[in-house]
Design an enzyme around this catalytic site. Structure first.
Site, mmCIF file in Angstrom:
data_model
loop_
_atom_site.group_PDB
_atom_site.id
_atom_site.type_symbol
_atom_site.label_atom_id
_atom_site.label_comp_id
_atom_site.label_asym_id
_atom_site.label_seq_id
_atom_site.Cartn_x
_atom_site.Cartn_y
_atom_site.Cartn_z
ATOM 1 N N ASP A 21 0.807 -1.221 0.000
ATOM 2 C CA ASP A 21 0.000 0.000 0.000
ATOM 3 C C ASP A 21 0.841 1.273 0.000
ATOM 4 O O ASP A 21 0.443 2.296 0.558
ATOM 5 C CB ASP A 21 -0.972 0.014 1.203
ATOM 6 N N LYS A 24 1.902 1.964 -5.252
ATOM 7 C CA LYS A 24 2.452 1.399 -6.498
ATOM 8 C C LYS A 24 1.525 1.659 -7.675
ATOM 9 O O LYS A 24 1.960 1.929 -8.792
ATOM 10 C CB LYS A 24 2.654 -0.121 -6.333
ATOM 11 N N GLY A 48 -4.614 -4.391 -3.608
ATOM 12 C CA GLY A 48 -5.631 -3.369 -3.838
ATOM 13 C C GLY A 48 -4.894 -2.104 -4.222
ATOM 14 O O GLY A 48 -4.166 -1.549 -3.416
ATOM 15 N N HIS A 49 -5.021 -1.713 -5.469
ATOM 16 C CA HIS A 49 -4.280 -0.554 -5.963
ATOM 17 C C HIS A 49 -5.277 0.526 -6.373
ATOM 18 O O HIS A 49 -6.057 0.335 -7.310
ATOM 19 C CB HIS A 49 -3.390 -0.949 -7.148
ATOM 20 N N GLN A 225 1.876 -6.423 -3.494
ATOM 21 C CA GLN A 225 2.419 -6.642 -2.161
ATOM 22 C C GLN A 225 3.751 -5.871 -2.071
ATOM 23 O O GLN A 225 3.914 -4.899 -2.773
ATOM 24 C CB GLN A 225 2.578 -8.133 -1.838
ATOM 25 N N THR A 240 3.158 -12.725 2.718
ATOM 26 C CA THR A 240 2.241 -13.333 1.773
ATOM 27 C C THR A 240 2.928 -14.586 1.205
ATOM 28 O O THR A 240 3.993 -14.985 1.672
ATOM 29 C CB THR A 240 1.809 -12.323 0.685
ATOM 30 N N GLY A 303 -10.828 -3.254 3.766
ATOM 31 C CA GLY A 303 -11.378 -2.153 4.554
ATOM 32 C C GLY A 303 -10.797 -2.064 5.955
ATOM 33 O O GLY A 303 -11.196 -1.220 6.749
HETATM 34 P P1 GDP Z 1 -0.665 0.194 -3.628
HETATM 35 O O1 GDP Z 1 -1.302 -1.049 -3.131
HETATM 36 O O2 GDP Z 1 0.808 0.242 -3.390
HETATM 37 O O3 GDP Z 1 -1.011 0.527 -5.051
HETATM 38 O O4 GDP Z 1 -1.271 1.381 -2.730
HETATM 39 P P2 GDP Z 1 -2.825 1.555 -2.355
HETATM 40 O O5 GDP Z 1 -3.548 2.040 -3.548
HETATM 41 O O6 GDP Z 1 -3.335 0.354 -1.652
HETATM 42 O O7 GDP Z 1 -2.716 2.658 -1.228
HETATM 43 C C1 GDP Z 1 -2.223 3.939 -1.499
HETATM 44 C C2 GDP Z 1 -3.327 4.958 -1.192
HETATM 45 O O8 GDP Z 1 -2.765 6.254 -1.108
HETATM 46 C C3 GDP Z 1 -4.363 5.069 -2.301
HETATM 47 O O9 GDP Z 1 -5.602 5.357 -1.723
HETATM 48 C C4 GDP Z 1 -3.880 6.223 -3.167
HETATM 49 O O10 GDP Z 1 -4.930 6.904 -3.806
HETATM 50 C C5 GDP Z 1 -3.259 7.104 -2.126
HETATM 51 N N1 GDP Z 1 -2.078 7.867 -2.579
HETATM 52 C C6 GDP Z 1 -1.104 7.468 -3.439
HETATM 53 N N2 GDP Z 1 -0.147 8.421 -3.533
HETATM 54 C C7 GDP Z 1 -0.529 9.420 -2.703
HETATM 55 C C8 GDP Z 1 0.059 10.680 -2.316
HETATM 56 O O11 GDP Z 1 1.136 11.054 -2.765
HETATM 57 N N3 GDP Z 1 -0.632 11.426 -1.406
HETATM 58 C C9 GDP Z 1 -1.830 11.043 -0.867
HETATM 59 N N4 GDP Z 1 -2.423 11.832 0.020
HETATM 60 N N5 GDP Z 1 -2.402 9.862 -1.216
HETATM 61 C C10 GDP Z 1 -1.754 9.071 -2.093
HETATM 62 P P1 IMO Z 2 -0.844 -4.280 -2.256
HETATM 63 O O1 IMO Z 2 -0.450 -4.807 -3.604
HETATM 64 C C1 IMO Z 2 -0.878 -4.647 2.066
HETATM 65 C C2 IMO Z 2 -0.768 -8.700 3.730
HETATM 66 C C3 IMO Z 2 -2.006 -9.093 4.487
HETATM 67 C C4 IMO Z 2 -1.390 -10.035 5.513
HETATM 68 C C5 IMO Z 2 -0.318 -10.748 4.708
HETATM 69 C C6 IMO Z 2 -0.741 -12.086 4.136
HETATM 70 O O2 IMO Z 2 -2.139 -3.552 -2.258
HETATM 71 O O3 IMO Z 2 0.274 -3.490 -1.644
HETATM 72 P P2 IMO Z 2 -2.353 -12.781 2.129
HETATM 73 O O4 IMO Z 2 -3.819 -12.511 1.922
HETATM 74 O O5 IMO Z 2 -1.488 -12.281 1.044
HETATM 75 O O6 IMO Z 2 -2.093 -14.215 2.476
HETATM 76 O O7 IMO Z 2 -1.991 -11.963 3.468
HETATM 77 O O8 IMO Z 2 0.013 -9.886 3.637
HETATM 78 N N1 IMO Z 2 -0.995 -8.213 2.343
HETATM 79 C C7 IMO Z 2 -0.993 -6.921 1.993
HETATM 80 N N2 IMO Z 2 -0.854 -5.811 2.745
HETATM 81 N N3 IMO Z 2 -0.973 -4.551 0.736
HETATM 82 C C8 IMO Z 2 -1.086 -5.650 -0.031
HETATM 83 O O9 IMO Z 2 -1.099 -5.606 -1.378
HETATM 84 C C9 IMO Z 2 -1.126 -6.914 0.594
HETATM 85 N N4 IMO Z 2 -1.245 -8.178 0.148
HETATM 86 C C10 IMO Z 2 -1.148 -8.961 1.220
HETATM 87 O O10 IMO Z 2 -2.622 -7.990 5.088
HETATM 88 O O11 IMO Z 2 -0.768 -9.299 6.529
HETATM 89 MG MG MG Z 3 -2.792 -1.678 -1.791
#
Ligand code: GDP
Ligand code: IMO
Ligand code: MG
Length: 409
Positions: A21, A24, A48-49, A225, A240, A303
């Protein structure tokens, strides 16, 4: 951007440096416009991206975030475990938004199918653990168990009638876990997927990727991840089940290691973690709550509130050593705007606690800033501190969730 693109070269991997998270998806979406092929290599719908384009939120679990770019081929690699209804749902969401994907979607025949029963096993295993891993319950571990045990079903068998296989699995899973597999539901999911995805499964991923390389196509691989969740190098067992590193991405997408021309480490300006496991710089009190609120730190997949804390630079060094980051993308700098001071984990004390260096905050809005020199001086110093400690240039800095809210240096 031009200089950065030149430095990135022909094959770039975007890899999470922490526990996921980091953002990416956002950087993949931004760069995708300048690449020819967009790929996901490993993992499943545990990812979740979230990206924000023209104020509209898009969440991707299986398709790479770059999929919004209409004319680009999108590849799902052999390292992936694919929950078919989730994939169909994502395709439909795109189609409803007027974005066609089927004709440019290329799925590896060696990617594994993740069935509903994998999710049930995931849940059953979590319940049995004294300290749960806190998985996403998306069936990831059990799908990779089947892959490693060589009892899985790969996308190459999508067209087959799998009733006999599923009946047999149903018997086994009833005995071992007391799980009732709904074979009819699984068969219906397969039938739906077959109808829609029949022509998207390619003959050979290595041949496809070799062809892209020979035609000098620029390839962008979106990691899922992150490094500290890697099955080999992460904080086992709180990890993971896939290879989340740059090497894992190349393996998953069937490209030779030497093909990688750059690797972008994505690093949140602070740190978060979902699920269990050590988190040395975690803030469990009010400050952590503040980061969670300002950063909107709730998982896009489950969530769940994300645990929040500070950046731990020795971990960033470890990630850099494993992945060979050539560039860093520091994300969510704007979330720190209100902090009086910012602790940075720089080492580990004798009893295993984090030792900190504390830098002054900037108490100025940075949201939406697109030029480094426009950042408050303390924010510039913060970035430079990370840069010096890690030894990797910070080439991209996120100042908001929107596509345009980024500094490119
Ligand atoms: P990922 O899994 O690495 O793609 O990251 P996620 O999408 O799960 O989580 C990143 C969250 O931060 C998302 O809700 C993005 O919309 C938000 N986000 C990404 N870059 C920025 C930033 O520079 N500033 C803020 N405030 N939010 C960001
Ligand atoms: P993105 O791509 C954050 C975490 C889970 C748990 C562990 C194992 O959005 O960055 P799993 O369901 O993979 O067996 O869970 O890994 N986890 C993540 N945490 N971002 C993710 O993906 C994750 N994918 C798995 O919360 O701790
Ligand atoms: Mg994510």
């Amino acid at each position: 951007m031009k200089a950065l693109l030149k430095a990135l070269g022909g094959v770039t991997a975007v890899i999470g440096a922490q526990w996921g998270d980091e953002g990416k998806g956002k950087v993949t979406d931004i760069l995708a416009g300048h690449f020819d092929v967009i790929a996901r290599a490993a993992g499943g719908a545990n990812a979740g991206h979230t990206i924000v384009v023209d104020g509209k939120k898009h969440i991707f679990h299986l398709l790479p975030a770059g999929s919004l770019h209409r004319d680009k081929p999108v590849v799902l690699g052999s390292g992936m475990v694919i929950h078919l209804p989730t994939l169909l749902g994502e395709i439909k969401t795109l189609e409803d938004a007027g974005i066609e994907i089927i004709d440019r979607l290329l799925i590896s025949p060696a990617a594994h199918i993740l069935f509903e029963f994998h999710k049930d096993i995931d849940g059953a295993l979590e319940e049995k653990r004294t300290r749960g891993i806190g998985t996403t319950r998306r069936g990831i571990g059990p799908a990779y168990m089947d892959k490693a045990a060589r009892t899985g079903i790969r996308m190459e068998r999508l067209a087959e009638n799998l009733k006999v296989y599923l009946d047999e699995r149903a018997g086994d899973l009833r005995r071992v876990y007391g799980i009732a597999v709904n074979v009819d539901q699984e068969l219906e999911n397969l039938a739906r997927a077959r109808e829609k995805l029949r022509f998207t499964v390619v003959e050979s991923l290595p041949a496809l990727m070799a062809d892209f390389l020979s035609r000098k196509k620029k390839i962008l691989i979106e990691g899922a991840q992150a490094t500290l969740l890697d099955i080999d190098h992460g904080t086992y067992p709180y990890v993971t089940s896939s290879s989340t590193t740059a090497a894992g991405a190349l393996q998953g997408i069937a490209l030779p290691p030497a093909a990688l021309s750059s690797c972008i480490g994505v690093v949140k300006a602070y740190c978060t973690r979902v699920g269990s496991g050590d988190f040395l710089t975690e803030e469990t009190g009010e400050r952590g709550e503040g980061l969670r609120k300002r950063g909107g730190e709730y998982g896009a997949t489950t969530g769940r509130p994300r645990r929040c804390g500070w950046l731990h630079l020795p971990d960033l060094k470890l990630s850099t050593a494993i992945n060979g980051f050539t560039h860093l993308n520091i994300t969510k700098l704007d979330v720190l705007d209100e902090e009086e001071n910012i602790p940075l984990g720089v080492g580990t004390g004798l009893s295993g606690e984090a030792s900190y260096e504390t830098l002054p905050g900037w108490k100025t809005a940075t949201a939406g800033i697109t030029q480094f020199k426009k950042l408050p001086i303390n924010a510039q110093k913060y970035i430079k501190f990370i840069e010096e400690f890690s030894g990797v240039p910070v080439s991209l800095i996120g100042t908001g969730p929107g596509r345009e809210e980024i500094i490119v240096r």
